[in-house]
Design a protein around this motif. Structure first.
Motif, PDB file in Angstrom:
ATOM      1  N   SER A 204     -23.501  40.633 -22.308  1.00  0.00           N
ATOM      2  CA  SER A 204     -24.583  41.609 -22.458  1.00  0.00           C
ATOM      3  C   SER A 204     -25.945  40.921 -22.432  1.00  0.00           C
ATOM      4  CB  SER A 204     -24.414  42.442 -23.729  1.00  0.00           C
ATOM      5  OG  SER A 204     -24.534  41.645 -24.873  1.00  0.00           O
ATOM      6  N   VAL A 205     -26.038  39.730 -23.020  1.00  0.00           N
ATOM      7  CA  VAL A 205     -27.282  38.951 -22.964  1.00  0.00           C
ATOM      8  C   VAL A 205     -27.614  38.624 -21.514  1.00  0.00           C
ATOM      9  CG1 VAL A 205     -28.284  36.681 -23.510  1.00  0.00           C
ATOM     10  CG2 VAL A 205     -27.136  37.989 -25.295  1.00  0.00           C
ATOM     11  N   CYS A 206     -26.621  38.190 -20.756  1.00  0.00           N
ATOM     12  CA  CYS A 206     -26.849  37.821 -19.349  1.00  0.00           C
ATOM     13  C   CYS A 206     -27.193  39.029 -18.489  1.00  0.00           C
ATOM     14  CB  CYS A 206     -25.642  37.070 -18.797  1.00  0.00           C
ATOM     15  SG  CYS A 206     -25.544  35.391 -19.447  1.00  0.00           S
ATOM     16  N   ASN A 207     -26.609  40.197 -18.789  1.00  0.00           N
ATOM     17  CA  ASN A 207     -26.961  41.414 -18.045  1.00  0.00           C
ATOM     18  C   ASN A 207     -28.437  41.762 -18.237  1.00  0.00           C
ATOM     19  OD1 ASN A 207     -24.393  41.755 -16.996  1.00  0.00           O
ATOM     20  ND2 ASN A 207     -23.745  43.159 -18.610  1.00  0.00           N
ATOM     21  N   LYS A 208     -28.922  41.637 -19.465  1.00  0.00           N
ATOM     22  CA  LYS A 208     -30.337  41.913 -19.744  1.00  0.00           C
ATOM     23  C   LYS A 208     -31.232  40.885 -19.043  1.00  0.00           C
ATOM     24  CE  LYS A 208     -29.418  44.075 -24.176  1.00  0.00           C
ATOM     25  NZ  LYS A 208     -29.415  43.918 -25.630  1.00  0.00           N
ATOM     26  N   LEU A 209     -30.839  39.609 -19.100  1.00  0.00           N
ATOM     27  CA  LEU A 209     -31.626  38.564 -18.438  1.00  0.00           C
ATOM     28  C   LEU A 209     -31.628  38.756 -16.924  1.00  0.00           C
ATOM     29  CD1 LEU A 209     -30.597  35.414 -20.497  1.00  0.00           C
ATOM     30  CD2 LEU A 209     -32.820  36.571 -20.509  1.00  0.00           C
ATOM     31  N   GLU A 210     -30.516  39.165 -16.379  1.00  0.00           N
ATOM     32  CA  GLU A 210     -30.415  39.414 -14.939  1.00  0.00           C
ATOM     33  C   GLU A 210     -31.419  40.489 -14.521  1.00  0.00           C
ATOM     34  OE1 GLU A 210     -26.859  41.410 -12.737  1.00  0.00           O
ATOM     35  OE2 GLU A 210     -26.330  39.287 -13.014  1.00  0.00           O
ATOM     36  N   ALA A 211     -31.474  41.578 -15.261  1.00  0.00           N
ATOM     37  CA  ALA A 211     -32.425  42.654 -14.966  1.00  0.00           C
ATOM     38  C   ALA A 211     -33.870  42.156 -15.093  1.00  0.00           C
ATOM     39  CB  ALA A 211     -32.185  43.845 -15.896  1.00  0.00           C
ATOM     40  N   GLN A 212     -34.139  41.428 -16.156  1.00  0.00           N
ATOM     41  CA  GLN A 212     -35.483  40.904 -16.393  1.00  0.00           C
ATOM     42  C   GLN A 212     -35.913  39.950 -15.281  1.00  0.00           C
ATOM     43  OE1 GLN A 212     -35.893  38.942 -20.175  1.00  0.00           O
ATOM     44  NE2 GLN A 212     -37.951  38.222 -19.734  1.00  0.00           N
ATOM     45  N   PHE A 213     -35.043  39.006 -14.914  1.00  0.00           N
ATOM     46  CA  PHE A 213     -35.392  38.023 -13.886  1.00  0.00           C
ATOM     47  C   PHE A 213     -35.522  38.660 -12.507  1.00  0.00           C
ATOM     48  CE2 PHE A 213     -33.293  34.687 -16.757  1.00  0.00           C
ATOM     49  CZ  PHE A 213     -34.510  34.346 -17.336  1.00  0.00           C
ATOM     50  N   ASN A 214     -34.718  39.662 -12.204  1.00  0.00           N
ATOM     51  CA  ASN A 214     -34.863  40.358 -10.925  1.00  0.00           C
ATOM     52  C   ASN A 214     -36.216  41.061 -10.845  1.00  0.00           C
ATOM     53  OD1 ASN A 214     -32.556  40.310  -8.904  1.00  0.00           O
ATOM     54  ND2 ASN A 214     -31.455  40.511 -10.834  1.00  0.00           N
TER      55      ASN A 214
ATOM     56  N   LEU B 173     -28.513  32.425 -29.106  1.00  0.00           N
ATOM     57  CA  LEU B 173     -27.922  32.493 -27.768  1.00  0.00           C
ATOM     58  C   LEU B 173     -28.885  33.088 -26.745  1.00  0.00           C
ATOM     59  CD1 LEU B 173     -25.380  32.220 -25.926  1.00  0.00           C
ATOM     60  CD2 LEU B 173     -24.822  34.556 -26.598  1.00  0.00           C
ATOM     61  N   ALA B 174     -29.456  34.253 -27.028  1.00  0.00           N
ATOM     62  CA  ALA B 174     -30.332  34.923 -26.064  1.00  0.00           C
ATOM     63  C   ALA B 174     -31.561  34.068 -25.755  1.00  0.00           C
ATOM     64  CB  ALA B 174     -30.755  36.295 -26.599  1.00  0.00           C
ATOM     65  N   GLY B 175     -32.180  33.492 -26.769  1.00  0.00           N
ATOM     66  CA  GLY B 175     -33.365  32.667 -26.566  1.00  0.00           C
ATOM     67  C   GLY B 175     -33.072  31.413 -25.763  1.00  0.00           C
ATOM     68  N   LEU B 176     -31.968  30.754 -26.089  1.00  0.00           N
ATOM     69  CA  LEU B 176     -31.594  29.530 -25.374  1.00  0.00           C
ATOM     70  C   LEU B 176     -31.328  29.824 -23.900  1.00  0.00           C
ATOM     71  CD1 LEU B 176     -30.389  26.398 -26.013  1.00  0.00           C
ATOM     72  CD2 LEU B 176     -28.398  27.589 -25.151  1.00  0.00           C
ATOM     73  N   LEU B 177     -30.553  30.872 -23.627  1.00  0.00           N
ATOM     74  CA  LEU B 177     -30.257  31.213 -22.229  1.00  0.00           C
ATOM     75  C   LEU B 177     -31.516  31.622 -21.479  1.00  0.00           C
ATOM     76  CD1 LEU B 177     -26.863  33.113 -22.488  1.00  0.00           C
ATOM     77  CD2 LEU B 177     -27.270  30.825 -21.597  1.00  0.00           C
ATOM     78  N   HIS B 178     -32.382  32.399 -22.122  1.00  0.00           N
ATOM     79  CA  HIS B 178     -33.625  32.830 -21.477  1.00  0.00           C
ATOM     80  C   HIS B 178     -34.462  31.623 -21.066  1.00  0.00           C
ATOM     81  CE1 HIS B 178     -37.825  34.219 -21.278  1.00  0.00           C
ATOM     82  NE2 HIS B 178     -37.277  35.260 -20.681  1.00  0.00           N
ATOM     83  N   ILE B 179     -34.675  30.706 -21.983  1.00  0.00           N
ATOM     84  CA  ILE B 179     -35.505  29.530 -21.709  1.00  0.00           C
ATOM     85  C   ILE B 179     -34.865  28.664 -20.616  1.00  0.00           C
ATOM     86  CG2 ILE B 179     -36.306  27.342 -22.701  1.00  0.00           C
ATOM     87  CD1 ILE B 179     -36.693  28.967 -25.366  1.00  0.00           C
ATOM     88  N   LYS B 180     -33.572  28.427 -20.738  1.00  0.00           N
ATOM     89  CA  LYS B 180     -32.886  27.551 -19.791  1.00  0.00           C
ATOM     90  C   LYS B 180     -32.872  28.156 -18.380  1.00  0.00           C
ATOM     91  CE  LYS B 180     -28.928  24.528 -19.621  1.00  0.00           C
ATOM     92  NZ  LYS B 180     -28.618  23.412 -20.450  1.00  0.00           N
ATOM     93  N   LEU B 181     -32.541  29.434 -18.275  1.00  0.00           N
ATOM     94  CA  LEU B 181     -32.474  30.072 -16.959  1.00  0.00           C
ATOM     95  C   LEU B 181     -33.856  30.255 -16.332  1.00  0.00           C
ATOM     96  CD1 LEU B 181     -29.665  32.723 -17.565  1.00  0.00           C
ATOM     97  CD2 LEU B 181     -29.474  30.475 -16.498  1.00  0.00           C
ATOM     98  N   GLN B 182     -34.848  30.585 -17.135  1.00  0.00           N
ATOM     99  CA  GLN B 182     -36.203  30.723 -16.595  1.00  0.00           C
ATOM    100  C   GLN B 182     -36.709  29.383 -16.073  1.00  0.00           C
ATOM    101  OE1 GLN B 182     -39.192  32.343 -19.241  1.00  0.00           O
ATOM    102  NE2 GLN B 182     -40.454  32.929 -17.498  1.00  0.00           N
ATOM    103  N   LYS B 183     -36.415  28.321 -16.785  1.00  0.00           N
ATOM    104  CA  LYS B 183     -36.805  26.980 -16.340  1.00  0.00           C
ATOM    105  C   LYS B 183     -36.153  26.660 -14.991  1.00  0.00           C
ATOM    106  CE  LYS B 183     -36.794  22.159 -17.797  1.00  0.00           C
ATOM    107  NZ  LYS B 183     -36.382  21.198 -18.824  1.00  0.00           N
ATOM    108  N   VAL B 184     -34.874  26.971 -14.857  1.00  0.00           N
ATOM    109  CA  VAL B 184     -34.164  26.734 -13.595  1.00  0.00           C
ATOM    110  C   VAL B 184     -34.768  27.568 -12.469  1.00  0.00           C
ATOM    111  CG1 VAL B 184     -31.949  27.049 -12.405  1.00  0.00           C
ATOM    112  CG2 VAL B 184     -32.009  25.993 -14.668  1.00  0.00           C
TER     113      VAL B 184
END
Length: 141
Positions: free
Chosen positions: A24-34, A117-128
């Motif tokens: 669910s965290v990744c689904n939200k990040l996917e929408a945000q990053f798109n 979890l959500a914060g770590l994934l957000h920072i790591k994926l945005q950096k990538v």
């Protein structure tokens, strides 16, 4: 029928079993990053559509994928010890497959404090994604 978004996030089964909320965290990040990449004009060229597939892996599964790519002798781009990517091109789509490891130290931190979890994934994926943007001369998000 739903259309595939340009940025997709997949999580390895081991991480899904360890962290019940990771999908669910990744689904939200996917929408945000798109949305962010769309507003940064990543998709201006309609002739060739850029697709970015982010694969979140454990350190072990990351090593397996990296070794397989080395054996396939495909051209890979190493961003750091825990991130690499390679292209898969078809006629109308340019797909960048990007593998991201949750390191053992990050895993230990997540096991102690699930709420980061959500914060770590957000920072790591945005950096990538910003490293990818720089590589492709696209706008940062």
């Amino acid at each position: 029928m739903t259309e595939q978004l340009p940025i997709s996030i997949s999580v390895c089964d081991d991480l899904v079993q360890q962290f019940t909320k990771i999908r669910s965290v990744c689904n939200k990040l996917e929408a945000q990053f798109n949305f962010q990449t769309m507003t940064a004009n990543w998709y201006g060229n309609e002739e060739v559509v850029l697709s970015v597939k982010l694969f979140i892996e454990t350190a072990n599964s990351f090593d397996i994928h990296k070794h397989a790519q080395e054996q396939a002798q495909s051209e890979t781009k190493n961003y750091s010890d825990d991130v690499f990517s390679y292209y898969y091109n078809s006629e109308k789509t340019q797909t960048l497959n990007c593998y991201i490891a949750i390191t053992d130290s990050e895993l230990a931190m997540l096991n102690q404090q699930h709420k980061i979890l959500a914060g770590l994934l957000h920072i790591k994926l945005q950096k990538v994604l910003n490293l990818i943007a720089k590589q492709l001369a696209l706008g940062a998000i």
